[in-house]
Design an enzyme around this catalytic site. Structure first.
Site, mmCIF file in Angstrom:
data_model
loop_
_atom_site.group_PDB
_atom_site.id
_atom_site.type_symbol
_atom_site.label_atom_id
_atom_site.label_comp_id
_atom_site.label_asym_id
_atom_site.label_seq_id
_atom_site.Cartn_x
_atom_site.Cartn_y
_atom_site.Cartn_z
ATOM 1 N N LYS A 34 2.796 8.385 -14.004
ATOM 2 C CA LYS A 34 1.699 7.471 -13.637
ATOM 3 C C LYS A 34 0.536 8.265 -13.036
ATOM 4 O O LYS A 34 -0.633 7.971 -13.295
ATOM 5 C CB LYS A 34 2.202 6.417 -12.641
ATOM 6 C CG LYS A 34 1.105 5.521 -12.049
ATOM 7 C CD LYS A 34 0.417 4.714 -13.120
ATOM 8 C CE LYS A 34 -0.504 3.601 -12.710
ATOM 9 N NZ LYS A 34 -1.331 3.669 -11.567
ATOM 10 N N LYS A 50 0.839 -1.190 0.000
ATOM 11 C CA LYS A 50 0.000 0.000 0.000
ATOM 12 C C LYS A 50 0.885 1.256 0.000
ATOM 13 O O LYS A 50 1.839 1.328 0.789
ATOM 14 C CB LYS A 50 -0.865 -0.041 1.260
ATOM 15 C CG LYS A 50 -1.976 0.916 1.277
ATOM 16 C CD LYS A 50 -2.882 0.606 2.451
ATOM 17 C CE LYS A 50 -3.861 1.739 2.590
ATOM 18 N NZ LYS A 50 -4.114 2.119 3.941
ATOM 19 N N HIS A 106 -1.266 9.794 -15.827
ATOM 20 C CA HIS A 106 -2.031 8.710 -16.461
ATOM 21 C C HIS A 106 -3.359 8.514 -15.725
ATOM 22 O O HIS A 106 -4.419 8.436 -16.337
ATOM 23 C CB HIS A 106 -1.202 7.413 -16.439
ATOM 24 C CG HIS A 106 -1.999 6.177 -16.688
ATOM 25 N ND1 HIS A 106 -2.799 5.606 -15.712
ATOM 26 C CD2 HIS A 106 -2.164 5.417 -17.796
ATOM 27 C CE1 HIS A 106 -3.406 4.539 -16.221
ATOM 28 N NE2 HIS A 106 -3.031 4.403 -17.475
ATOM 29 N N ASN A 107 -3.284 8.448 -14.408
ATOM 30 C CA ASN A 107 -4.509 8.220 -13.637
ATOM 31 C C ASN A 107 -5.461 9.413 -13.753
ATOM 32 O O ASN A 107 -6.672 9.230 -13.816
ATOM 33 C CB ASN A 107 -4.181 7.963 -12.163
ATOM 34 C CG ASN A 107 -3.650 6.558 -11.948
ATOM 35 O OD1 ASN A 107 -3.057 5.971 -12.845
ATOM 36 N ND2 ASN A 107 -3.848 6.022 -10.770
ATOM 37 N N SER A 141 1.721 47.806 -5.704
ATOM 38 C CA SER A 141 2.075 46.588 -4.975
ATOM 39 C C SER A 141 3.221 45.908 -5.711
ATOM 40 O O SER A 141 3.439 46.152 -6.889
ATOM 41 C CB SER A 141 0.830 45.706 -4.928
ATOM 42 O OG SER A 141 1.165 44.418 -4.570
ATOM 43 N N GLU A 150 -7.147 9.094 -16.926
ATOM 44 C CA GLU A 150 -8.143 8.017 -16.774
ATOM 45 C C GLU A 150 -9.436 8.586 -16.155
ATOM 46 O O GLU A 150 -10.533 8.285 -16.620
ATOM 47 C CB GLU A 150 -7.511 6.952 -15.867
ATOM 48 C CG GLU A 150 -8.336 5.742 -15.576
ATOM 49 C CD GLU A 150 -7.588 4.835 -14.571
ATOM 50 O OE1 GLU A 150 -6.420 4.482 -14.812
ATOM 51 O OE2 GLU A 150 -8.178 4.501 -13.535
ATOM 52 N N SER A 183 0.543 0.128 -14.472
ATOM 53 C CA SER A 183 -0.882 0.287 -14.748
ATOM 54 C C SER A 183 -1.430 -0.908 -15.506
ATOM 55 O O SER A 183 -0.717 -1.560 -16.255
ATOM 56 C CB SER A 183 -1.139 1.546 -15.560
ATOM 57 O OG SER A 183 -2.500 1.609 -15.900
#
Ligand code: NBP
Length: 487
Positions: free
Chosen positions: A186, A78, A189-190, A482, A193, A131
């Site tokens: 990765k 994990k 990639h997720n 500023s 997805e 993956s």
């Protein structure tokens, strides 16, 4: 002590670890395995690993002793503190030049930290995305390794052997870059997805809610789409989901599933990273928030009885034309999502001094992983044509595809808005497209507002870039501006 025989060790015999071990063994490697709950080792040896060149170990010491040098140990536990716990157990038992590989869904800053810390001890660390889920791990995942480059030549033969292959025998695995680069890729990639899945859900919503398509009709539509430019694993499994009926009731399974989404964090990390780097990643952000909104089920149910939208009218246009338009909206939005994702990787590479080859990433994603598709081959070709491409939309092929799909995409957006059907990903993709192609946006007014209330200054259209001005808009303020900076 017996002569070490194993080519690689693996710690963590859950779903991913077990299948990766079997894949490695199938490719001729001897694998030593260990799991914290050691009964898992025995079960594995007596079950799926029976009769195979797999060495079961009941302690990390035994695992280390069974490995050929330089030792290579893959950690499949994990993500988070468990990885540190395993590294802390292993590090004192290893020798300089030995290699540790974390194959979990680790947040890339952790990989950068571990790569640096282990380098100080002479150990070579790789953080790699893997993956493809359970089946990918067994039959050929997409593997995205990064970290200490000195480790790569030792691990490459194993990883490239077990990875998915495309175009005959090209492995979906190559060195991504230093430190956390592999886990960063990765993560993106997720995120992509998340975007692909949300787009598919929006297409489903339109066809189901507006056209009244049931599971059988949807099965047919997705089957057809899977033979066109949308050809991909996610479209294919969506087709199959529509074809699946609950064995007990005989009803389409999809109709029985509660509409609240879970998430494990990689989409959120991608969006946070885009905000930190200042890269618009609107589609994936909408996909993450769509999951969050879906999770407010009870609130939504209450609101559905209170908040009014357009009167629900049945769709009065040409049904076949609209189905084709939805296909185009999905396709064009997908191009936008990948354009944003690849822009994010480019920005991260620039920021961290990493070299991430976008073409090589597209190749790694072509097979084995959840977002695998024919479309990634076109992305690979685009980056081969121009490795320094600023934005995928500017590649001539994708520019043409966006032009071709645009009228359908716009029709879908307006029909969805007028009928009150939420399509956050498709519509934000269109807004990004229109924003990106605008040579002038209304941000001149925004700069005026910032200068009005906070003396934040602005640049002028009639002066060179880099000169900053402040106006005393009310006559009451001073002339002090500023500090100019970009947050
Ligand atoms: P899990 O993420 O469910 O992790 C279970 C494994 O971690 C078990 O072997 C468990 O040992 C071990 N573990 C834990 Br929990 N804490 C530990 C500790 N402190 N020390 C040693 N071992 C510890 O397994 P998974 O689903 O196979 O995923 C592994 C990694 O791959 C994760 O990072 C995951 O995000 C990533 N990933 C998963 C998928 C997927 O489809 N599942 C796909 C791609 C990537 P125990 O048996 O003793 O409890």
């Amino acid at each position: 002590m017996a002569t070490p025989t194993a080519d690689i060790g693996l710690i963590g015999l859950a779903v991913m670890g077990e299948n990766l071990v079997l894949n490695m063994e199938d490719h001729g490697f001897t694998v030593a395995v260990f799991n914290r709950t050691t009964s898992r080792v025995d079960e594995f040896l007596a079950g799926r690993a029976k009769g195979k060149k797999i060495v079961g170990c009941h302690s990390v010491e035994e695992l280390v002793a069974s490995l050929k040098r330089p030792r290579k140990i893959m950690i499949m536990v994990k993500a988070g503190s468990a990885v540190d716990a395993v590294i802390d157990q292993l590090a004192p038992l290893l020798e300089p030049g030995d290699i540790l590989i974390d194959g979990g869904n680790t947040h890339h800053p952790d990989t950068t930290r571990r790569t640096r810390a282990l380098k100080e001890k002479g150990l070579l660390f790789i953080g790699t995305g893997v993956s493809g889920g359970e089946e990918g791990a067994l039959r050929g995942p997409s593997i995205m390794p990064g970290g200490n480059p000195d480790a790569w030549p030792h691990v490459k033969p194993i990883f490239q052997a077990i990875a998915a292959k495309v175009d005959g025998n090209v492995p979906c695995c190559d060195w991504v870059g230093p430190e956390g680069a592999g886990h960063f890729v990765k993560m993106v990639h997720n995120g992509i997805e998340y975007g692909d899945m949300q787009l598919i859900c929006e297409a489903y919503h339109l066809l189901h809610a507006l056209l009244g398509f049931g599971a059988d009709a949807l099965h047919e539509v997705f089957d057809r789409w899977n033979r066109g430019p949308l050809d991909s694993y996610l479209i294919e499994i969506t087709r199959d989901i529509f074809g699946y009926r609950d064995p007990e009731s005989g009803q389409p399974m999809v109709d029985l599933i509660l509409d609240t989404a879970g998430q494990k964090g990689t989409g959120k990390w991608t969006v946070i990273s885009s905000a930190e780097l200042g890269v618009p990643l609107t589609l994936i952000a909408e996909a993450v928030y769509a999951r969050c909104l879906s999770a407010l089920k009870e609130e939504r149910v209450r609101a559905s009885g209170i908040l009014k939208g357009p009167a629900v009218e049945s769709f009065s246009g040409n049904v076949q034309q609209f189905v084709d338009d939805v296909e185009m909206a999905l396709y064009a939005s997908k191009i936008i999502s990948y354009a944003q994702g690849f822009a994010l990787m480019r920005a991260m590479a620039r920021e961290s001094g990493w070299t991430i080859e976008n073409g090589s990433v597209a190749l790694m994603w072509r097979g084995g992983c959840i977002i695998r598709s024919a479309f990634l081959g076109k992305i690979k070709e685009a980056f081969d044509r121009n490795p320094a491409l600023d934005n995928l939309m500017l590649d001539p092929y994708f520019q043409g595809e966006l032009e071709r799909s645009q009228s359908g995409w716009r029709r879908v957006a307006s029909v969805a808005v007028s009928h009150g059907i939420p399509i956050p990903a498709m519509s934000s993709a269109l807004a990004y497209y229109d924003g990106y192609r605008s040579d002038r946006l209304p941000t001149n007014l925004l700069q005026a507002q910032r200068d009005y209330f906070g003396a934040h200054t602005y640049e002028r259209t009639d002066r060179p870039r880099g000169e900053f001005f402040h106006t005393n808009w009310t006559g009451r303020g001073g002339t002090t501006a500023s500090t100019t900076y970009n947050a």
